[in-house]
Design an enzyme around this catalytic site. Sequence first.
Site, mmCIF file in Angstrom:
data_model
loop_
_atom_site.group_PDB
_atom_site.id
_atom_site.type_symbol
_atom_site.label_atom_id
_atom_site.label_comp_id
_atom_site.label_asym_id
_atom_site.label_seq_id
_atom_site.Cartn_x
_atom_site.Cartn_y
_atom_site.Cartn_z
ATOM 1 C CB CYS A 151 -0.944 -0.008 1.189
ATOM 2 S SG CYS A 151 -1.940 -1.494 1.250
ATOM 3 C CG HIS A 158 -2.899 3.200 2.699
ATOM 4 N ND1 HIS A 158 -3.601 2.897 1.543
ATOM 5 C CD2 HIS A 158 -2.830 2.044 3.418
ATOM 6 C CE1 HIS A 158 -3.937 1.614 1.574
ATOM 7 N NE2 HIS A 158 -3.493 1.080 2.686
ATOM 8 C CG ASN A 205 -6.498 -1.030 1.984
ATOM 9 O OD1 ASN A 205 -5.874 -0.672 0.983
ATOM 10 N ND2 ASN A 205 -5.915 -1.534 3.055
HETATM 11 N N1 ACO Z 1 -17.797 -7.666 11.997
HETATM 12 C C1 ACO Z 1 -18.147 -7.828 13.270
HETATM 13 N N2 ACO Z 1 -17.277 -8.137 14.252
HETATM 14 C C2 ACO Z 1 -15.981 -8.278 13.904
HETATM 15 C C3 ACO Z 1 -15.550 -8.118 12.570
HETATM 16 C C4 ACO Z 1 -16.513 -7.808 11.601
HETATM 17 N N3 ACO Z 1 -16.196 -7.611 10.303
HETATM 18 N N4 ACO Z 1 -14.211 -8.304 12.517
HETATM 19 C C5 ACO Z 1 -13.824 -8.584 13.772
HETATM 20 N N5 ACO Z 1 -14.900 -8.575 14.612
HETATM 21 C C6 ACO Z 1 -14.928 -8.817 16.047
HETATM 22 C C7 ACO Z 1 -13.786 -9.683 16.506
HETATM 23 O O1 ACO Z 1 -14.104 -11.044 16.373
HETATM 24 C C8 ACO Z 1 -13.643 -9.269 17.945
HETATM 25 O O2 ACO Z 1 -14.656 -9.913 18.715
HETATM 26 P P1 ACO Z 1 -14.319 -10.481 20.190
HETATM 27 O O3 ACO Z 1 -13.970 -9.252 20.979
HETATM 28 O O4 ACO Z 1 -15.592 -11.127 20.572
HETATM 29 O O5 ACO Z 1 -13.157 -11.392 19.997
HETATM 30 C C9 ACO Z 1 -13.989 -7.777 17.923
HETATM 31 O O6 ACO Z 1 -14.729 -7.577 16.726
HETATM 32 C C10 ACO Z 1 -12.765 -6.887 17.907
HETATM 33 O O7 ACO Z 1 -11.840 -7.430 16.979
HETATM 34 P P2 ACO Z 1 -10.521 -6.665 16.594
HETATM 35 O O8 ACO Z 1 -9.744 -7.483 15.612
HETATM 36 O O9 ACO Z 1 -9.831 -6.221 17.851
HETATM 37 O O10 ACO Z 1 -11.143 -5.391 15.862
HETATM 38 P P3 ACO Z 1 -10.441 -4.073 15.459
HETATM 39 O O11 ACO Z 1 -11.117 -2.935 16.083
HETATM 40 O O12 ACO Z 1 -8.933 -4.171 15.565
HETATM 41 O O13 ACO Z 1 -10.804 -3.997 13.896
HETATM 42 C C11 ACO Z 1 -9.711 -4.336 11.815
HETATM 43 C C12 ACO Z 1 -10.344 -4.998 13.029
HETATM 44 C C13 ACO Z 1 -10.789 -3.504 11.126
HETATM 45 C C14 ACO Z 1 -9.185 -5.400 10.872
HETATM 46 C C15 ACO Z 1 -8.564 -3.396 12.295
HETATM 47 O O14 ACO Z 1 -7.721 -4.098 13.173
HETATM 48 C C16 ACO Z 1 -7.741 -2.830 11.175
HETATM 49 O O15 ACO Z 1 -8.225 -2.067 10.346
HETATM 50 N N6 ACO Z 1 -6.430 -3.146 11.151
HETATM 51 C C17 ACO Z 1 -5.529 -2.595 10.150
HETATM 52 C C18 ACO Z 1 -5.668 -3.398 8.895
HETATM 53 C C19 ACO Z 1 -5.012 -2.736 7.708
HETATM 54 O O16 ACO Z 1 -4.881 -1.532 7.662
HETATM 55 N N7 ACO Z 1 -4.633 -3.544 6.737
HETATM 56 C C20 ACO Z 1 -4.159 -3.068 5.498
HETATM 57 C C21 ACO Z 1 -2.699 -2.902 5.456
HETATM 58 S S1 ACO Z 1 -2.208 -2.212 3.966
HETATM 59 C C22 ACO Z 1 -1.822 -3.461 2.842
HETATM 60 O O17 ACO Z 1 -0.666 -3.701 2.555
HETATM 61 C C23 ACO Z 1 -2.931 -4.200 2.170
#
Ligand code: ACO
Length: 312
Positions: free
Chosen positions: A109, A236, A266
């Site tokens: 990215c 980004h 993204n």
């Molecule tokens: N819908 C509902 N609930 C969800 C979902 C979903 N889509 N995804 C996760 N949950 C739940 C989890 O199971 C967890 O439940 P639990 O507490 O009962 O275990 C809870 O929500 C919290 O999960 P987290 O993983 O802590 O959620 P977080 O707030 O971190 O959000 C996310 C997850 C959106 C993936 C976030 O961590 C994120 O955006 N990370 C960065 C990812 C990124 O930027 N990637 C791209 C990199 S660039 C590249 O090279 C492609």
Amino acid sequence: MRAGVITGVGGALPEQTLTNADLESMMDTSDQWIVERTGIRERRVGGVTSALAVEAGGKALAAAGVDPADIGLLILATTTPDRTVPATSASVSEELGMRCGAFDVNAACAGWVYALVAAQGFVATGVDKVLVIGADTLSRFTDYTDRGTAILFSDGAGASVVEGREGREGSLGLLGWDLGCDGSAESILYCDYGGLIKMEGREVFRRAVRVMVDSSKRSLEMAGVTAHDVDLVIPHQANIRIIESANQRLGIPMEKSSVIIDRIGNSSSATIPLALEAAIAQGRLHDGDVVLFTGFGAGMTWASAVVRWGQT
Ligand code: ACO
């Protein structure tokens, strides 16, 4: 010495829209959770990397008023090439009618900013016009049974023409930059050959904020400006909360950011040039403005660039 300035920008998105409601019908998630935790409402999918790159590149060339035959170099940032060999830039260069050097850059990215900085280097050594494209089709490698990644990823492309301007180095175009990579973090976000993207979301999030802030600070310092001097941040578009946290730590208000994540998701190397295209369309960029581009991606890579906007 010559400055490389951006003279034309263009974007492309595939037609198919995947909304949060669509995802609700495919997996255990909700529109409310996705909007609150990511800022994404819908994203575009179903694209072909080279086709999106050609469309965006053609629009950037038209905006700059540059003939494809006059481009001296094509740099295509992509982490999702059409094939392993040849490079997707070869197909794009042929489709656009270019007769110059062409190569792909894979910095995930952060790729478009890597390519923008590379373009400045080529301009400084004598290339007059460089076409810089970021194009990705992450939907091809997304696991639509994994709610931790399927809600984020999308397809798109964005392009810019970078042209040399004599005697303006240090006062126009790229003023400061920072490129980085921490290969020890490759296991938190990867996609094996024939596989789908695997990600430790929380860990990527934590590191993303840190590297965007540190990289931005280094670029600003090299440019000899402060966060206060920044007129527009073009980050980004990975997660609205990452953008908000980075801005807060840099002391830059959200109103100074170009954010389109709600409608594009993204799309990796495409999000920064697409957010640039949106800022231009909204009339948010003026000659003399200080623009901060910053991104991060799998690798883990990161890249920032501070640009003085304008063409002369
Ligand atoms: N819908 C509902 N609930 C969800 C979902 C979903 N889509 N995804 C996760 N949950 C739940 C989890 O199971 C967890 O439940 P639990 O507490 O009962 O275990 C809870 O929500 C919290 O999960 P987290 O993983 O802590 O959620 P977080 O707030 O971190 O959000 C996310 C997850 C959106 C993936 C976030 O961590 C994120 O955006 N990370 C960065 C990812 C990124 O930027 N990637 C791209 C990199 S660039 C590249 O090279 C492609």
